[in-house]
Each structure stands twice: as C-alpha cells, then as structure tokens.
Design a protein around this motif. Structure first.
Motif, PDB file in Angstrom:
ATOM      1  N   LEU A  56       0.824  -1.209   0.000  1.00  0.00           N
ATOM      2  CA  LEU A  56       0.000   0.000   0.000  1.00  0.00           C
ATOM      3  C   LEU A  56       0.855   1.255   0.000  1.00  0.00           C
ATOM      4  O   LEU A  56       0.539   2.243   0.649  1.00  0.00           O
ATOM      5  N   ALA A  57       1.938   1.211  -0.750  1.00  0.00           N
ATOM      6  CA  ALA A  57       2.882   2.333  -0.782  1.00  0.00           C
ATOM      7  C   ALA A  57       2.622   3.274  -1.945  1.00  0.00           C
ATOM      8  O   ALA A  57       3.452   4.111  -2.274  1.00  0.00           O
ATOM      9  N   ARG A 111       9.883   3.600  -3.039  1.00  0.00           N
ATOM     10  CA  ARG A 111       8.831   4.630  -3.169  1.00  0.00           C
ATOM     11  C   ARG A 111       8.942   5.672  -2.056  1.00  0.00           C
ATOM     12  O   ARG A 111       7.950   6.132  -1.504  1.00  0.00           O
ATOM     13  N   GLY A 112      10.183   6.006  -1.723  1.00  0.00           N
ATOM     14  CA  GLY A 112      10.422   7.060  -0.755  1.00  0.00           C
ATOM     15  C   GLY A 112      10.231   6.666   0.696  1.00  0.00           C
ATOM     16  O   GLY A 112      10.328   7.522   1.589  1.00  0.00           O
ATOM     17  N   ALA A 251      17.868  10.143  -6.608  1.00  0.00           N
ATOM     18  CA  ALA A 251      17.146   9.283  -5.676  1.00  0.00           C
ATOM     19  C   ALA A 251      15.817   9.888  -5.252  1.00  0.00           C
ATOM     20  O   ALA A 251      14.821   9.179  -5.091  1.00  0.00           O
ATOM     21  N   ALA A 252      15.761  11.215  -5.074  1.00  0.00           N
ATOM     22  CA  ALA A 252      14.514  11.857  -4.660  1.00  0.00           C
ATOM     23  C   ALA A 252      13.446  11.700  -5.738  1.00  0.00           C
ATOM     24  O   ALA A 252      12.270  11.475  -5.451  1.00  0.00           O
ATOM     25  N   GLN A 253      13.861  11.815  -6.978  1.00  0.00           N
ATOM     26  CA  GLN A 253      12.947  11.671  -8.108  1.00  0.00           C
ATOM     27  C   GLN A 253      12.404  10.252  -8.206  1.00  0.00           C
ATOM     28  O   GLN A 253      11.234  10.037  -8.483  1.00  0.00           O
TER      29      GLN A 253
END
Length: 315
Positions: A56-57, A111-112, A251-253
C-alpha cells in the motif's frame, strides 16, 4: 508516429492511472485486512502490517492498469477486472519486497519509504513476500474473479509462468549470475543474453498483466497475438527506460537509490548500445507496442498512451 504523447493524452492517461490506482488501492486495503478469509485460522497482525507496508505504498500501479484497461477493451465488468489487476499487483509487490532484501539488491528505500525489511526485519519481510505471492493466486482462483473455472485456471497459469522459474524468478537468477555472484570470473553477457534476461525479469510480468486482461475477456487467437506483441514490446520498453533512469535520475525523483546498476556491474543495454542508442531502442520498442494495437481502434488509446508513458516516465 511521435514517441512523445500530446498534452491531451498525457492528461487523460494521468487521470486514468490515478483513477485505477485509487480503485486498486481500495481493493488491496480490503484484501489485506486482519479479518481471516473463509478457511483461514488467523492473520497475524505483524505480518498483515508488513504486507500492507509493502503493498500500500502508492505508485502508478502500471501493471494492474494494463490488466484493467485490456479487460475493459474486451467488455469485462470492472469488478472482475480490478480483482485480476489486484492479483497482479500483489505478486509485483511480493517481488519488490524480496528484491530489496540484503541477499538480493540490499535496498533501504522503496517509493520514498523504508523497505519492508528496514521497517520491520528480514524474517518478517521474507514471510510478507511469501504471503503476498500466495494471496495473488488466491485472488485469481476465487470465483469472484470469474465464474468460469477454465478461465481462472488460465489466469493462474499465465501469472505462474510469467513470475516463476522461466519468467521473473528465473530472470532474477540470471541477473545475480551476471553480477558475478556465483563465479570468480564474471561473464560479460551478449546483447541477446541481456534482452533475454530483461524479458524474463521485468518484461514477463508486464506482458502477463496484458494477457490476463485479455484472457479474462475471452480474447480470440488474433487478439491474443496482437496483445502479446504489445505486452512484450511494452515490457522491454519499460526495462530500458528503467536502466536509463538509473543513470540519469536522482534518488529523490525515483524514491529509491539510483546509479546502482553500474556500481553492481549489472548487465544493461546501455552497456552494449550506449546511452543514446538505448534511448533510440526504448523509443523504437514503444512505437512497436503502439503499432501492435492497430486493429483495436480508438478503444485502445489508453493502452497506446501507456506504451508511451513507459518510455517517457521520469520515475
């Protein structure tokens, strides 16, 4: 035909992806409740929580989108299409949970967010992946997904073969071998070997996402052939685009670590074709996917837009 979609098609695809992702998320929430299903004894709360963390990410939910849109093209009721799409997503999420483990890709972010083994522990992550995998087949085998037992068997077989020994899992094994995990002397893969590895590891499940929607809708032989060509070309597009993003994105993207392929010596088409050559091949494959849908008219526009999205995505 341009490989870059118009603004209108971008907006339409974004809206449909978001609508489908929300519907899939709602169904996954229900499937991953702590309430035991018929025949189950108990769902351990920690295991359910870890499964929910892995499944559920959020994200684009491209695989269930492909299943739902293909099924819609063939007149399948939305509730059945969503169940089949959710099954594909459950299996995909299992693969991510296991890929992130220290013994595999050893990733801390997905997914962060912390990966399942970081948020919980390795043993729980392994069991969560196992449970997501088996739940996927449970959903496909349920009469709620389709009233025909013959159709349900076809769906289960399709997903099993795409994700197992001769598909995704086998492809992961080839990928580990290509990194030099099992031999002192690393073997450089040929272009053909890289394409085969990627067709198994990534492409097979994307192609199966389309095939499951087609089989759910009772597609005839000609439609199955065309949709298979579409799914396989889209799967190859997606993997090359992913390799390019690993080089170019941050990585943030991406919501996960990047520049890993070169660090680990992974075999990619960028190493064979160069970055510009890989981009040309990505765009060629995307257009091949679009062309495979020529016989379906405007009803397949969402699938065409998905093929272009696979090439042009930024995360």
């Amino acid at each position: 035909m341009s490989s870059v979609p118009s603004q209108a098609s971008h907006a339409d695809l974004d809206a449909r992806l978001a609508q489908n992702a929300a519907a899939v998320e709602t169904l996954l929430e229900s499937l991953l409740s702590e309430t035991p299903a018929a025949g189950e004894i108990l769902r351990p709360p920690r295991l359910v929580a870890a499964m929910r963390h892995g499944a559920l990410a959020g994200g684009k939910r491209l695989r269930p989108f492909l299943t739902v849109e293909t099924a819609r093209l063939l007149g399948v009721p939305s509730a059945q299409a969503l169940r089949a799409g959710a099954a594909v997503e459950l299996l995909h999420c299992y693969s991510l949970v296991h890929d992130d483990l220290p013994a595999m890709d050893d990733d801390d972010l997905r997914r962060g967010r912390p990966t399942v083994h970081k948020a919980y522990d390795e043993a729980t992550a392994i069991l969560a992946g196992d449970a997501l995998l088996t739940l996927a087949f449970d959903v496909l085998a349920d009469p709620e997904t389709h009233e025909s037992g013959e159709i349900r068997v076809a769906l289960v077989r399709c997903l099993a073969r795409a994700s197992g020994l001769g598909g995704m899992v086998g492809g992961q094994m080839l990928d580990l071998a290509a990194e030099g995990r099992f031999e002192a002397q690393k073997h450089a893969l040929t272009e053909a070997e890289i394409r085969r590895l990627q067709a198994m590891k990534t492409g097979a499940l994307l192609a199966a996402s389309v095939e499951i929607g087609a089989r759910l809708g009772g597609a005839d032989a000609a439609a199955l052939t065309a949709l298979d060509a579409y799914g396989r070309a889209l799967g190859a597009t997606f993997q090359i685009a992913d390799d390019i993003l690993d080089v170019e994105a941050d990585a943030a993207q991406m919501g996960k670590a990047t520049a890993k392929d070169e660090d680990k010596g992974k075999a990619t088409l960028i190493g064979v074709l160069g970055l510009d050559g890989a981009k040309r091949e990505r765009d060629r494959l995307s257009e091949a996917a679009v062309k495979a849908l020529d016989g379906f008219g405007s009803a397949a526009d969402a699938l065409r837009a998905a093929a272009r999205f696979a090439a042009q995505r930024k995360s």
